[in-house]
Every structure is written in C-alpha cells, then in structure tokens.
Design an enzyme around this catalytic site. Structure first.
Site, PDB file in Angstrom:
ATOM      1  N   ASP A 193      -1.001   1.208  -4.139  1.00  0.00           N
ATOM      2  CA  ASP A 193      -1.969   0.262  -4.717  1.00  0.00           C
ATOM      3  C   ASP A 193      -3.288   0.937  -5.088  1.00  0.00           C
ATOM      4  O   ASP A 193      -4.259   0.254  -5.451  1.00  0.00           O
ATOM      5  CB  ASP A 193      -2.206  -0.931  -3.783  1.00  0.00           C
ATOM      6  CG  ASP A 193      -2.896  -0.545  -2.494  1.00  0.00           C
ATOM      7  OD1 ASP A 193      -2.672   0.586  -2.019  1.00  0.00           O
ATOM      8  OD2 ASP A 193      -3.664  -1.362  -1.962  1.00  0.00           O
ATOM      9  N   ASP A 219      -5.837   2.239  -3.689  1.00  0.00           N
ATOM     10  CA  ASP A 219      -7.152   2.168  -3.045  1.00  0.00           C
ATOM     11  C   ASP A 219      -7.484   3.509  -2.393  1.00  0.00           C
ATOM     12  O   ASP A 219      -8.619   3.788  -2.059  1.00  0.00           O
ATOM     13  CB  ASP A 219      -7.265   1.006  -2.042  1.00  0.00           C
ATOM     14  CG  ASP A 219      -6.212   1.029  -0.967  1.00  0.00           C
ATOM     15  OD1 ASP A 219      -5.246   1.811  -1.069  1.00  0.00           O
ATOM     16  OD2 ASP A 219      -6.339   0.244  -0.002  1.00  0.00           O
ATOM     17  N   SER A 274       0.813  -1.215   0.000  1.00  0.00           N
ATOM     18  CA  SER A 274       0.000   0.000   0.000  1.00  0.00           C
ATOM     19  C   SER A 274       0.852   1.274   0.000  1.00  0.00           C
ATOM     20  O   SER A 274       1.583   1.522  -0.947  1.00  0.00           O
ATOM     21  CB  SER A 274      -0.941  -0.050   1.198  1.00  0.00           C
ATOM     22  OG  SER A 274      -1.850   1.003   1.163  1.00  0.00           O
ATOM     23  N   ASP A 323      -1.910   6.248  -3.523  1.00  0.00           N
ATOM     24  CA  ASP A 323      -0.873   5.486  -2.828  1.00  0.00           C
ATOM     25  C   ASP A 323      -0.453   4.327  -3.740  1.00  0.00           C
ATOM     26  O   ASP A 323      -0.944   4.200  -4.868  1.00  0.00           O
ATOM     27  CB  ASP A 323      -1.372   5.017  -1.449  1.00  0.00           C
ATOM     28  CG  ASP A 323      -2.478   4.000  -1.530  1.00  0.00           C
ATOM     29  OD1 ASP A 323      -3.267   4.057  -2.486  1.00  0.00           O
ATOM     30  OD2 ASP A 323      -2.543   3.118  -0.646  1.00  0.00           O
TER      31      ASP A 323
END
Ligand code: MG
Length: 458
Positions: free
Chosen positions: A246, A248, A103, A244
């Site tokens: 990833d 999400d 993340s 960020d």
C-alpha cells in the site's frame, strides 16, 4: 502525557487483517463498515481506497454497502497508496476514510484500515468505539430517504502526486536515473509518475497492478529486491526504491544495488530536514536505532521516543507541534516515515522525493552518505510464548537497578548499549532488541536477556 497503548479486540496497530475468504470476508467488512458508519452518523462523506489484492473489489463493495446503509456518502478513489487516500481525505475535507489493504502481508491476506478526517490512522479510543458497536450489534441503519450516495473519482490520486512534487525543490531529479519497484502494488499508480515529474529518468520493475504479486511478495525484503538491485546497477541509477503493498513505506538500495536498513534510511532523511531546521525534534519509537538520533544531533536536533507503532509517532508529533516545538520528521526503522509539513501519516512516495532532494543537495553518491554515518550494531530476536507479559514483569525486576522506560514493554540502558523487551500486540510473541556502537556489547546484552527468559519459553 505520553501516549499509552490500549487493548483492542480485532484491530492491531495498523488496522484489522486476516486471510481472505476465511477471517477476512465481505460479511466482516460489512459489519465493520456499518459500525464505522454508525459512529460517524448519517450525512458524512467517506473516501474509499484499496491496494491491488484480489479480494479488494469484494471487500470494497461490502464497505460501500455498510457505509451507504448507515447514511454515509462514499467516494471510491479506486486503487491508490494509503498515503494518497489519507492526503485526499485531508485536502478534500472528507469526514473519514477506509483503506482496503493488508500492507506488507502475504498475498492471501487483506485488511481494513480506518482513517480520520485529518488523514491520520484512527487512534485506539475511536477504534475501540467501532469495535464495540460491531460486537454489540448497535449499528444504526438509515431510512430509505437518508441512504448514502456513491460516487467514483479514479483520477483524484493526481492531487497527491502534485503535493509530493511541490514538497521538494523544482527539477530536483534532473540528471538522475532512479530504479523503482512498486511490487505490482498500489505504488504502480504513483511512484513512476512522481519521479518523472521530478525530472528523473525512471526504470521500473514489477510495474503493473497484480494481486497475485508475481514479481515479489508485498513486503519489500532484501531478498525480494534482487530484481531492483539489478535494475539499479544495469541502469546506473542513483538509488532504487521499493514500496510495500500500500506504499506507506519505502525501502531503498544504494547505487551499488545494496539494501539499506530502514534505520539508516530514516537517519539520512532526517538529516535533510535537520540541516534546514537545526534545533528541531525527531520523533521515533523506542525500537529505533541510535543512528537516527546521531544524525539529528549533528545539526543540533533532539530525538523524542514513543511507543512502537506509526499512529503513536504521528499523534506525538502533533502534540509536540501543538506545544510549540519544531518537529522536523517522524518515523520508524521499517521504512515508514512521516513528513509533518506534508501530512501526519507514513508516506513512502514522499520518502523517495526527499532522498532525491538530499542527494541533489549533497552531490555525493548515496553509499558515501551512508559511510559517513556512525556505525551501530542492532540484534533483533523474537520468541514464541504465551507468557510474554510474565516475561516482561520478570525482566523489569531483573533489571530494576538500570535506567528503564516501561511505556511499551521495557527499554533499559546498560553501559553503552540499550535493549527493548516487548510483547507483540497481535501474536503470542516476545520481541527483543539490543543495540550498541560496540557490537560485542550488544551481543552480550541480548545473550543475557535470552538466557534469562529461557525458563519461561517451555
Ligand atoms: Mg503498508
């Protein structure tokens, strides 16, 4: 019943993470994948995705090995955002998923996030089941004639882009320029394309996959987004968006290049849906700013508070919907927002599309929408301590005469202010938040708490 947190051994709230080559390595990934494959059972099909981290290929190979060895089929979707993998699991009716990502953590980290068949992050109970299989060595490997099959689909992410583009009015970006900073992470594959498809002119900084993260760290902090802010100002963009590692989460800068606090962004995104569905509910953790509740209240929407962590927000949203309530949006003040008509996980790509839709509806610059929101001041502090639980108990006694919520640490209200005192789930830390519309009142409350806990910090 309100959700409670359960203690886990390896996993935190959003998966298990560690430093690549040290505590996060292919041997560990293999073990977790074998445990997960054992839990699912042979014949099940699992989607695999990863962000751009350098250890992604080695950890991904280990995960494929573990799952196939347990008789699970694996579809490798390659590099894509976590919400894109979640969307594919849900829409392709797969039995589960594994995302290789750390993340927002620094580049040396990597991690494993397990996804359920409905696209949500795995909850505490099932995660503990996976951990117990791993810890007790109870893996069940498949025989030679029931080994899992491996396939690849590196174009499937396009379905996720289609879903976002169709979730907002057609051509909503016509006439807008948007600056995008995917930060050399997974969003490089999706974010520029989403805005182009919505009709925008796009300006991209840090555009290519790169696990060395040469442009900025995976955490989209105010300091890291200077390049994005400059791109916004230079291109005359309506806003800038950064993700960020990833994707999400999404954070924004306004048309003047100024960083927008995640609570303010969630308040604005909530107002888009609140206007359409007055009387609905917003779901957000106990740590969120009152500005979110205020933005919803303007349209007669109420706010429901959960323990801290996106899986708890998502599960509470589903429970509320099942109970017949109208849930318009859920999310955290860190840029993680959940759109219930789209899917029940944080989706940074959707946040960009919805902010664009809001601007096209209101027809004023982003900075003036922010100025119209009521002003709150939040102070946040953290202290290193091995006595976080003791501190929480002490503060429970200290504030015993005040209204209190004890689902996640303690949250009290005192006059016009509230405060949250919360032990970290993963580190020897205690976090303290205090907020009020009156900055002096919030400062006084956090000062009172800090001086009360000081004797425990030595
Ligand atoms: Mg993330």
């Amino acid at each position: 019943m309100a959700l409670q947190k359960l203690e886990k051994t390896y996993f935190g709230t959003n998966g298990v993470r560690g430093v690549s080559g040290k505590d996060m390595h292919p041997g560990f990934a293999l073990g977790i994948a074998e445990a997960y494959g054992t839990l699912l059972g042979p014949g099940k099909t699992v989607g695999l995705g990863m962000d751009t981290r350098t250890s992604g290929p080695s950890l991904g190979a280990a995960v494929k090995a573990g799952l196939c060895a347990c008789g699970c089929n694996v579809i490798d979707f390659g590099i894509l955002p976590t919400p894109a993998l979640q969307y594919l699991i849900l829409s392709k009716k797969l039995d589960g998923g594994v995302m290789i990502t750390a993340s927002h953590n620094p580049p040396e980290y990597n991690g494993i996030k397990l996804i359920e068949a409905d696209g949500t992050e795995m909850g505490d109970e099932r995660t503990i089941d996976v951990e117990q299989i791993y810890i007790n060595g109870r893996k069940k490997l498949a025989d030679w004639d029931t080994q899992g099959r491996l396939s690849e689909d590196f174009e499937a992410y396009r379905l996720y882009i289609d879903a976002i583009v169709s979730a907002v009015p057609a051509g909503v970006g016509t006439g807008f320029t948007i600056a995008i900073d995917p930060g050399n992470g997974a969003a490089c594959r999706t974010a520029p394309e989403i805005f182009r498809r919505l009709g925008c002119t796009v300006e991209v900084v840090n555009p290519g996959f790169d696990g060395m993260f040469p442009g900025r760290l995976p955490e989209p902090s105010e300091e890291g987004l200077r390049g994005l802010s400059a791109a916004v100002v230079n291109s005359g963009a309506a806003f800038g968006i950064a993700h960020d590692g990833d994707a999400d989460r999404a954070v924004f800068v306004d048309e003047k290049g100024r960083f927008i606090d995640g609570n303010i962004a969630l308040a604005l995104l909530a107002s888009y849906y609140a206007e359409q569905q007055p009387g609905g509910e917003i779901v957000t953790p106990l740590s969120s700013s009152g500005v979110i509740e205020a933005a919803g209240a303007e349209f007669g929407c109420s706010t429901l508070y959960t323990v801290v962590g996106s899986p708890y927000v998502a599960r509470t949203m589903r429970e509320e919907l099942a109970a017949g309530h109208t849930i318009i949006i859920g999310g955290e003040g860190n840029g993680g927002v959940i759109y219930p008509k789209h899917q029940f996980c944080r989706d940074g790509g959707m946040s960009g599309a919805v902010l664009l839709a809001l601007l096209s509806t209101r027809k004023v610059p982003l900075s003036s929408l922010i100025e119209k929101l009521p002003k709150y001041t939040m102070y946040q502090e953290k202290r290193t301590t091995s006595r976080a639980k003791e501190i929480t108990e002490h503060m429970k006694e200290y504030f015993k005469d005040l209204p209190m919520d004890t689902r996640d640490g303690i949250r009290i209200t005192k006059g016009g202010a509230w405060a949250l005192i919360r032990p970290s789930g993963t580190e020897p830390l205690i976090r303290i938040y205090a907020e009020s519309r009156d900055a002096a009142e919030a400062k006084e409350l956090i000062g009172e708490i800090l001086s009360e806990i000081t004797p425990f910090l030595t």
